[in-house]
Write an enzyme that holds these catalytic residues in place. Structure first.
Site, PDB file in Angstrom:
ATOM      1  CG  HIS A  72      -0.357  -9.406  -2.544  1.00  0.00           C
ATOM      2  ND1 HIS A  72      -0.060  -8.183  -2.888  1.00  0.00           N
ATOM      3  CD2 HIS A  72      -0.972  -9.457  -1.657  1.00  0.00           C
ATOM      4  CE1 HIS A  72      -0.882  -7.452  -2.222  1.00  0.00           C
ATOM      5  NE2 HIS A  72      -1.477  -8.341  -1.355  1.00  0.00           N
TER       6      HIS A  72
ATOM      7  CG  HIS B 258      -7.657  -3.133  -1.350  1.00  0.00           C
ATOM      8  ND1 HIS B 258      -6.937  -2.238  -0.592  1.00  0.00           N
ATOM      9  CD2 HIS B 258      -7.011  -4.230  -1.176  1.00  0.00           C
ATOM     10  CE1 HIS B 258      -6.058  -2.482  -0.069  1.00  0.00           C
ATOM     11  NE2 HIS B 258      -6.033  -3.714  -0.239  1.00  0.00           N
TER      12      HIS B 258
ATOM     13  CG  ASP C 146      -3.786  -5.363  -2.818  1.00  0.00           C
ATOM     14  OD1 ASP C 146      -3.150  -4.464  -1.813  1.00  0.00           O
ATOM     15  OD2 ASP C 146      -4.332  -5.881  -2.236  1.00  0.00           O
TER      16      ASP C 146
ATOM     17  CG  HIS D  42      -1.660  -1.396   1.344  1.00  0.00           C
ATOM     18  ND1 HIS D  42      -2.404  -1.495   2.393  1.00  0.00           N
ATOM     19  CD2 HIS D  42      -2.396  -2.220   0.330  1.00  0.00           C
ATOM     20  CE1 HIS D  42      -3.295  -2.818   2.100  1.00  0.00           C
ATOM     21  NE2 HIS D  42      -3.080  -2.999   0.942  1.00  0.00           N
TER      22      HIS D  42
HETATM   23 ZN   LIG Z   1      -3.851  -4.559  -0.081  1.00  0.00          ZN
END
Ligand SMILES: [Zn+2]
Length: 279
Positions: A258, A231, A235, A73
């Protein structure tokens, strides 16, 4: 496009979402071509995908056995404000989660100001399609004259309906539409996470939690109707910024995370014909 740093240092502190410990960062300006880096005790960890060691629940970097978790973030905030050079001095094992979004970092950067530096920012142009497919999920980069992200999520098994979102990157739109989008999770996962010792610092102050019928538990509700999708874009921007470049390309993703974001960069840089470095 110019390189930039912050005009003065700033400090932020708060709980680490995974450890539950108090973490503090002091962010200082850095010279041209330094890039973003984390100073953890005596170890300097460059914010580069080469240093990614863990992508479960967050993106973790390490160098010489010293690590720093939950960088995504803050990295997105640097990218989203155009800050290319800064050193983050860290006390603790992770970056504080703050409110679960990138907004507190963006606000802090804007508060001290951004200083343009007299040197071109490194950019790459995606030259051919690059894709990663994993268990029905996928992510790809394709040639484009701009930096665009198109994300589709599918939480239908969680009774949560989301719409696809195309985000055409600009610093202004990042601050308005992406930076405020908070981390999210599902009530049914909370017990399992606690059992595994994850998310010790997570609370309704830094995570949006959905119940089994797709309802929001947090009393304040959502900041946007599609906050979870926003969001995911946040990311993705943070993770792709670990390339060290501004990317001219269109990133499309179906249920990204991720690990896949990181694998996309590995795939991109695995073949020099996939990209061209430009200034
Ligand atoms: Zn995140």
């Amino acid at each position: 496009m110019q390189q930039a740093t912050i005009s003065a240092e700033f400090t932020l502190e708060g709980v680490g979402t995974h450890s539950g410990d108090l973490c503090r960062i002091r962010v200082k300006p850095a010279d041209i071509n330094n890039g973003i880096g984390f100073q953890v005790q005596d170890t300097y960890i460059a914010a580069n995908y080469h240093n990614v060691v863990n992508t479960e629940m967050c993106t973790q970097l390490a160098c010489d056995g010293v690590s720093i978790a939950t960088v995504e973030h803050l990295m997105a905030a640097f990218f989203g404000t155009g800050v290319t050079n800064a050193v983050v001095y860290v006390e603790g094992k992770e970056i504080p989660i703050m409110d679960g979004s990138a907004r507190p970092f963006v606000d802090a950067i804007k508060r001290v100001g951004i200083e343009q530096q007299n040197s071109h920012r490194s950019c790459i142009r995606v030259m051919q399609e690059v894709a990663v497919v994993e268990e029905g999920r996928w992510i790809m980069l394709a040639p484009s004259d701009d930096f665009n992200i198109h994300v589709v999520c599918d939480f239908s098994k969680r009774q949560l309906h989301t719409e696809p979102k195309l985000f055409q990157f600009s610093c202004e739109k990042f601050a308005d539409e992406i930076a405020p989008a908070r981390t999210f999770g599902f009530q049914s996962d909370v017990e399992e996470m606690r059992r595994r010792g994850l998310g010790r610092g997570s609370s309704l102050e830094n995570v949006v939690v959905f119940d089994d019928s797709g309802g929001v538990i947090n009393s304040e509700g959502l900041r946007f109707p599609q906050e979870p999708v926003h969001h995911k874009i946040l990311d993705l921007i943070g993770d792709l910024s670990l390339s060290g470049y501004y990317i001219l390309g269109k990133c499309s993703a179906y249920c990204p995370g991720h690990r896949m974001n990181h694998r996309l960069l590995q795939e991109l840089f695995s073949d020099a014909s996939n990209y061209a470095v430009i200034i």
